[in-house]
Design a protein around this motif. Structure first.
Motif, PDB file in Angstrom:
ATOM      1  N   CYS A   1      35.359  37.324  60.942  1.00  0.00           N
ATOM      2  CA  CYS A   1      36.549  36.564  61.336  1.00  0.00           C
ATOM      3  C   CYS A   1      37.048  36.999  62.707  1.00  0.00           C
ATOM      4  CB  CYS A   1      37.658  36.744  60.289  1.00  0.00           C
ATOM      5  SG  CYS A   1      37.336  35.946  58.708  1.00  0.00           S
ATOM      6  N   SER A   2      37.053  38.304  62.941  1.00  0.00           N
ATOM      7  CA  SER A   2      37.547  38.819  64.212  1.00  0.00           C
ATOM      8  C   SER A   2      36.667  38.373  65.370  1.00  0.00           C
ATOM      9  CB  SER A   2      37.611  40.354  64.162  1.00  0.00           C
ATOM     10  OG  SER A   2      38.444  40.782  63.107  1.00  0.00           O
ATOM     11  N   PHE A   3      35.355  38.452  65.210  1.00  0.00           N
ATOM     12  CA  PHE A   3      34.459  38.033  66.285  1.00  0.00           C
ATOM     13  C   PHE A   3      34.543  36.524  66.526  1.00  0.00           C
ATOM     14  CE2 PHE A   3      32.355  42.155  66.056  1.00  0.00           C
ATOM     15  CZ  PHE A   3      32.006  42.343  67.381  1.00  0.00           C
TER      16      PHE A   3
ATOM     17  N   SER B   1      35.548  34.827  70.000  1.00  0.00           N
ATOM     18  CA  SER B   1      34.635  33.862  70.615  1.00  0.00           C
ATOM     19  C   SER B   1      35.348  32.568  70.966  1.00  0.00           C
ATOM     20  CB  SER B   1      33.464  33.568  69.663  1.00  0.00           C
ATOM     21  OG  SER B   1      32.730  34.737  69.379  1.00  0.00           O
ATOM     22  N   VAL B   2      36.153  32.076  70.030  1.00  0.00           N
ATOM     23  CA  VAL B   2      36.897  30.830  70.281  1.00  0.00           C
ATOM     24  C   VAL B   2      37.884  31.020  71.434  1.00  0.00           C
ATOM     25  CG1 VAL B   2      38.554  29.207  69.301  1.00  0.00           C
ATOM     26  CG2 VAL B   2      36.622  30.013  67.924  1.00  0.00           C
ATOM     27  N   CYS B   3      38.596  32.147  71.423  1.00  0.00           N
ATOM     28  CA  CYS B   3      39.557  32.413  72.496  1.00  0.00           C
ATOM     29  C   CYS B   3      38.852  32.525  73.846  1.00  0.00           C
ATOM     30  CB  CYS B   3      40.341  33.691  72.201  1.00  0.00           C
ATOM     31  SG  CYS B   3      41.476  33.549  70.812  1.00  0.00           S
ATOM     32  N   THR B   4      37.683  33.155  73.854  1.00  0.00           N
ATOM     33  CA  THR B   4      36.945  33.328  75.110  1.00  0.00           C
ATOM     34  C   THR B   4      36.501  31.990  75.677  1.00  0.00           C
ATOM     35  OG1 THR B   4      36.145  35.479  74.364  1.00  0.00           O
ATOM     36  CG2 THR B   4      34.970  34.453  76.176  1.00  0.00           C
TER      37      THR B   4
ATOM     38  N   LEU C   1      37.728  28.823  74.842  1.00  0.00           N
ATOM     39  CA  LEU C   1      38.734  27.775  74.983  1.00  0.00           C
ATOM     40  C   LEU C   1      39.998  28.228  75.710  1.00  0.00           C
ATOM     41  CD1 LEU C   1      38.487  26.172  71.426  1.00  0.00           C
ATOM     42  CD2 LEU C   1      37.294  25.503  73.514  1.00  0.00           C
ATOM     43  N   ILE C   2      40.455  29.439  75.418  1.00  0.00           N
ATOM     44  CA  ILE C   2      41.767  29.869  75.899  1.00  0.00           C
ATOM     45  C   ILE C   2      41.664  30.716  77.158  1.00  0.00           C
ATOM     46  CG2 ILE C   2      43.862  31.131  75.278  1.00  0.00           C
ATOM     47  CD1 ILE C   2      43.277  30.461  72.371  1.00  0.00           C
ATOM     48  N   HIS C   3      40.648  31.557  77.241  1.00  0.00           N
ATOM     49  CA  HIS C   3      40.576  32.533  78.322  1.00  0.00           C
ATOM     50  C   HIS C   3      40.578  31.907  79.724  1.00  0.00           C
ATOM     51  CE1 HIS C   3      40.054  36.481  79.941  1.00  0.00           C
ATOM     52  NE2 HIS C   3      38.943  36.154  80.569  1.00  0.00           N
ATOM     53  N   PRO C   4      39.900  30.804  79.979  1.00  0.00           N
ATOM     54  CA  PRO C   4      39.969  30.208  81.327  1.00  0.00           C
ATOM     55  C   PRO C   4      41.400  29.863  81.751  1.00  0.00           C
ATOM     56  CG  PRO C   4      38.147  29.278  80.091  1.00  0.00           C
ATOM     57  CD  PRO C   4      38.930  30.105  79.130  1.00  0.00           C
ATOM     58  N   TYR C   5      42.193  29.342  80.823  1.00  0.00           N
ATOM     59  CA  TYR C   5      43.580  29.017  81.152  1.00  0.00           C
ATOM     60  C   TYR C   5      44.393  30.285  81.384  1.00  0.00           C
ATOM     61  CZ  TYR C   5      42.191  24.450  79.420  1.00  0.00           C
ATOM     62  OH  TYR C   5      41.543  23.249  79.232  1.00  0.00           O
ATOM     63  N   TYR C   6      44.072  31.338  80.630  1.00  0.00           N
ATOM     64  CA  TYR C   6      44.771  32.609  80.838  1.00  0.00           C
ATOM     65  C   TYR C   6      44.476  33.174  82.233  1.00  0.00           C
ATOM     66  CZ  TYR C   6      45.340  37.679  80.757  1.00  0.00           C
ATOM     67  OH  TYR C   6      45.654  38.969  81.091  1.00  0.00           O
ATOM     68  N   LEU C   7      43.216  33.060  82.699  1.00  0.00           N
ATOM     69  CA  LEU C   7      42.856  33.557  84.017  1.00  0.00           C
ATOM     70  C   LEU C   7      43.593  32.787  85.111  1.00  0.00           C
ATOM     71  CD1 LEU C   7      38.993  34.130  83.639  1.00  0.00           C
ATOM     72  CD2 LEU C   7      40.810  35.840  83.626  1.00  0.00           C
ATOM     73  N   LYS C   8      43.709  31.460  84.944  1.00  0.00           N
ATOM     74  CA  LYS C   8      44.447  30.678  85.928  1.00  0.00           C
ATOM     75  C   LYS C   8      45.912  31.094  85.972  1.00  0.00           C
ATOM     76  CE  LYS C   8      41.508  26.573  85.617  1.00  0.00           C
ATOM     77  NZ  LYS C   8      41.457  25.116  85.278  1.00  0.00           N
ATOM     78  N   PHE C   9      46.491  31.314  84.781  1.00  0.00           N
ATOM     79  CA  PHE C   9      47.894  31.731  84.709  1.00  0.00           C
ATOM     80  C   PHE C   9      48.082  33.102  85.357  1.00  0.00           C
ATOM     81  CE2 PHE C   9      51.083  34.215  82.365  1.00  0.00           C
ATOM     82  CZ  PHE C   9      52.226  33.464  82.650  1.00  0.00           C
TER      83      PHE C   9
END
Length: 822
Positions: free
Chosen positions: A800-802, A806-809, A811-819
């Motif tokens: 579950c943790s991995f 993986s999903v965060c990396t 889908l979410i991580h690119p937006y976090y880098l821009k922010f």
């Protein structure tokens, strides 16, 4: 070039088209296929074999037997006193003088536990003659409802004759057989483990008043006191012997209320070992003592019977049918019957169990019964799980070493995989044949109590763990062994794997968690390994000192005060880390502003559910005010994990979670420039440290069942709350840990990390199933079931943790880098 050719061969044989992309993409596709293949092979095979092993029927193909009516007539009353977890060396000693002296006018001895050594499983054996599976633990603390028993039992048969049967017990026995008795006689109270004396007094007072003033035919009083104190404080506690004497006094007063025409049985559902466990089948766990007195009883001992034999034996004494749908036989050598009646019963049970009524000898019938009860080994299943385990760990090892940050050739990877597998096989054979690790586990249990009680012996063992890698470096002619070396991290994972072979599934894990940092520090001289080592010892010490009524109970401040202490330590550490930054004071100040709401939430008089939601929201605030400086985020994140644990713990005992703070920092510093194998080994180490330290022992896990917010909520049918608990206590911190290591080197493949992390779990499950399928036994191997439950459960948590990371990396991580860049 060799690696590319290998991938082309794999795709060609699998009849797949190579994607028209670069080598990096091809590598990822091939790794994904190998990883999924290994996952499918192993867990499909392990699931199938587990189902086959647990679906073994516990009832023999016995024949229905007509009752000889003239045998079963009795107007005698019967009192059964159950002293749960009382050992034979306690009941037959001067610590329980009344029960010990009662043997002079009674039959006494040992009844061997065939079922899983659990409370309700023992109740089913004693009153229904049933052999219960390990899943009986689900009924062990059923607090909310009383269900009609699925087993035909002594209470039901007595009640059907118009007699009055009553139960005085906690929810265990009453929950199992309450509907077959007069439930108006007793209403249990919910006591915590630490309230074992109050529980004993309440049960005694209600039982004494009823037996003295009311009419009854069958009465059962169950004291779970020794089970509570055994798990909570262990039989080594100075409170243990006084509690034995107190129960002996209670038993004495209850027996005095009976007459010479009454039957009295005193026994236990199971015993307990010296460390406060009954997860294995050692002598003091499965040999339950008994004393049986009254008319028609052959005095003397010691006698030995099976625990399931109590059901037909008590049925004969109560004047009801002794024939149950199980291999239970009445203990006729304890009963004073006429030769004619004895012969009739032996012939009837011979016809029922063997299908031949010609057997007239009780001992011969018992031998045949044991032969029929024996479960044969399954060579086919054993070979299947061994092949699946070897195949899957080979693939997992290859995926772990096939990372973009690992520059060795394919031949080098294969060499290390083969070497690692050979070492595993050799060490496994040594352990299975000589039992070295089992011996070490039984004689050197590594727990918090053992460290404090044997500091010199434990200290010498730990020093040895430092000396070994130093000489390893000299033998290999290397002054310093670097963490990037593949042999070292895989050797650490090897150590982690083989500990699952040992008998006790808890202490060896503690040994591994402590010894691996010491071994690594001796090999690499990396100071973060020492931080991990001392953090683990601190967590064990905190857990021991803050446990209810342990050897040295102390008074500690409230959890909000501990939060302030943790915040102060974090501030000092950050000021030192940012000593070259001119804006360090303002940066740390923003973090303090973001952290204070967490402490306010912890100090507020909210219930744990509300605190959990508010603390999750506070993480967003912390992340927002500290996104400017990467050097501070990991510290505030680790502090938030501590705050979350302190805010959602059911009791203050869980402050040992505070060890997560230095562990996270140490892992972060180590994983910055390490190979994927080191990252996988680090994830493995800290995941198991986080798993062990919050509870550290099986006793605390059982204690938590009495807390409505802990895992026991599933037993109270609060499935939603249980999911929240598992997510907050295990999945959330492991996910954060994996995320931190992933961010250290974004190009590192999560598949490689996952493969290195899951290797010990796969190997442990494979070994447990191989031992189970290759053994011949007549009872459930409860210790293997406990280990399998831990390994399967934690495999699910890690997966579950991995998946979350993986999903965060993706889908979410690119937006976090821009922010962050803005």
């Amino acid at each position: 070039m060799q690696q590319t050719i290998l991938y082309q061969i794999i795709f060609k044989r699998l009849k797949l088209k190579l994607p028209l992309t670069n080598r990096y993409t091809s590598t990822n596709y091939s790794k994904s296929i190998l990883f999924l293949l290994a996952l499918f092979i192993f867990f499909t095979t392990a699931g199938y074999i587990s189902f086959k092993l647990l679906s073994v029927k516990t009832e023999l193909g016995t024949r229905k037997t007509d009752n000889p009516p003239h045998l079963f007539k009795s107007n005698r009353r019967m009192l059964v006193i159950l002293l749960d977890s009382t050992r034979k060396d306690s009941m037959f000693s001067e610590d329980m003088p009344f029960i010990s002296s009662l043997r002079e006018k009674a039959a006494w001895g040992i009844s061997r536990v065939i079922s899983t050594p659990l409370s309700v499983a023992g109740d089913h054996a004693i009153f229904a003659g049933a052999i219960s599976s390990p899943f009986t633990i689900i009924d062990d603390f059923s607090a909310s409802s009383v269900k009609r028993s699925a087993y035909d039992n002594l209470f039901r048969r007595v009640t059907q004759q118009g007699k009055r049967a009553v139960i005085f017990s906690s929810d265990c026995l009453r929950g199992a057989y309450g509907l077959d008795t007069d439930m108006s006689a007793f209403t249990p109270k919910g006591f915590l483990f630490s309230q074992y004396l109050e529980d004993a007094k309440y049960t005694f007072d209600k039982t004494y008043d009823f037996l003295k003033n009311e009419h009854w035919d069958l009465a059962v009083a169950q004291f779970v006191t020794m089970d509570f104190i055994g798990h909570l404080e262990t039989p080594r506690s100075p409170n243990y012997l006084p509690t034995l004497k107190l129960l002996d006094n209670y038993v004495s007063q209850l027996v005095e209320l009976t007459t010479d025409n009454d039957i009295v049985l005193i026994t236990a559902e199971h015993g307990i070992d010296t460390n406060g466990f009954h997860v294995d089948r050692t002598e003091f766990v499965i040999d339950t003592p008994f004393v049986l007195s009254g008319p028609g009883i052959n005095k003397g001992g010691p006698k030995e019977i099976l625990q399931i034999d109590w059901a037909p034996t008590l049925s004969i004494l109560a004047g009801v049918s002794p024939f149950y749908a199980s291999p239970a036989l009445p203990a006729l050598d304890l009963l004073s019957l006429s030769p004619e009646n004895r012969s009739i019963l032996i012939n009837k049970f011979s016809e029922k169990i063997v299908g031949d009524s010609s057997i007239s000898n009780l001992d011969e019938l018992r031998k045949i019964r044991l032969t029929k009860m024996g479960r044969e080994s399954s060579p086919a299943l054993c070979i299947l799980i061994v092949l699946a385990t070897l195949c899957s760990i080979t693939l997992f090892a290859f995926v772990a070493l096939s990372s973009s940050d690992y520059s060795e050739t394919i031949n080098s990877k294969i060499k290390y995989v083969i070497l690692w597998l050979c070492c595993l096989c050799i060490l496994t054979c040594i352990e299975l044949y000589f039992g070295v690790l089992s011996y070490a586990s039984n004689h050197f249990p590594f727990s918090a109590n053992n460290i404090f009680d044997n500091p010199i012996k434990i200290g010498l063992a730990l020093i040895l763990m430092v000396i070994l890698p130093i000489y390893y470096g000299k033998i290999t002619k290397k002054e310093k062994i670097y963490s990037e070396s593949v042999s070292l991290p895989f050797f650490l994972i090897l150590i982690f794997s083989i500990v699952f072979i040992v008998t006790n599934p808890y202490h060896p894990l503690n040994w591994a968690v402590v010894c691996i940092p010491l071994f690594s520090w001796g090999a690499t001289r990396h100071s973060s390994w020492l931080i991990i080592f001392f953090a683990i010892l601190a967590g064990m010490a905190i857990r021991r000192l803050t446990f209810y009524h342990v050897y040295h109970p102390i008074t500690i401040p409230d959890r909000w005060a501990l939060s302030l202490m943790a915040l102060f330590i974090g501030i000092i550490f950050l000021l030192w880390r940012l000593r070259q930054d001119k804006n360090r004071v303002s940066i740390v100040g923003y973090g303090i502003v973001g952290a204070f709401p967490c402490i306010a939430i912890i100090a507020a008089p909210f219930n744990v559910g509300v605190k959990a939601i508010l603390l999750l929201l506070s993480l967003i605030v912390l992340a927002f005010v500290n996104h400017r400086t990467r050097k501070t985020f990991d510290v505030w994140l680790a502090l938030w994990v501590v705050f979350f644990y302190l805010g959602t713990s059911g009791t203050i005992n869980h402050v040992s979670h505070i060890v997560a703070f230095p562990l996270f920092l140490a892992v972060r510093s180590i994983s910055e420039k390490s190979s994927v194998a080191v990252k996988g080994g680090m994830v493995t180490l800290v995941i198991w440290a986080l798993y062990l330290l919050p509870g550290n022992e099986f006793d605390l896990k059982i204690f938590e069942l009495r807390d409505s917010f802990i895992l026991g909520s599933v037993l109270a049918e609060q499935i939603t709350m249980t999911v929240i608990v598992i997510g907050s206590r295990y999945i959330a911190p492991i996910t954060i840990l994996i995320w931190i290591i992933k961010q250290a080197t974004p190009r590192t493949s999560l598949l490689s990390m996952f493969s290195a992390t899951i290797l010990p779990l796969v190997f442990g499950i494979g070994i447990c199933l191989a031992i189970w399928t290759s053994s011949t036994f007549i009872e459930y191997p409860w210790d293997l079931f406990a280990k399998l439950t831990i390994l399967f459960g934690f495999s699910f948590i890690i997966a579950c943790s991995f998946i979350i990371v993986s999903v965060c990396t993706e889908l979410i991580h690119p937006y976090y880098l821009k922010f962050r860049d803005k």
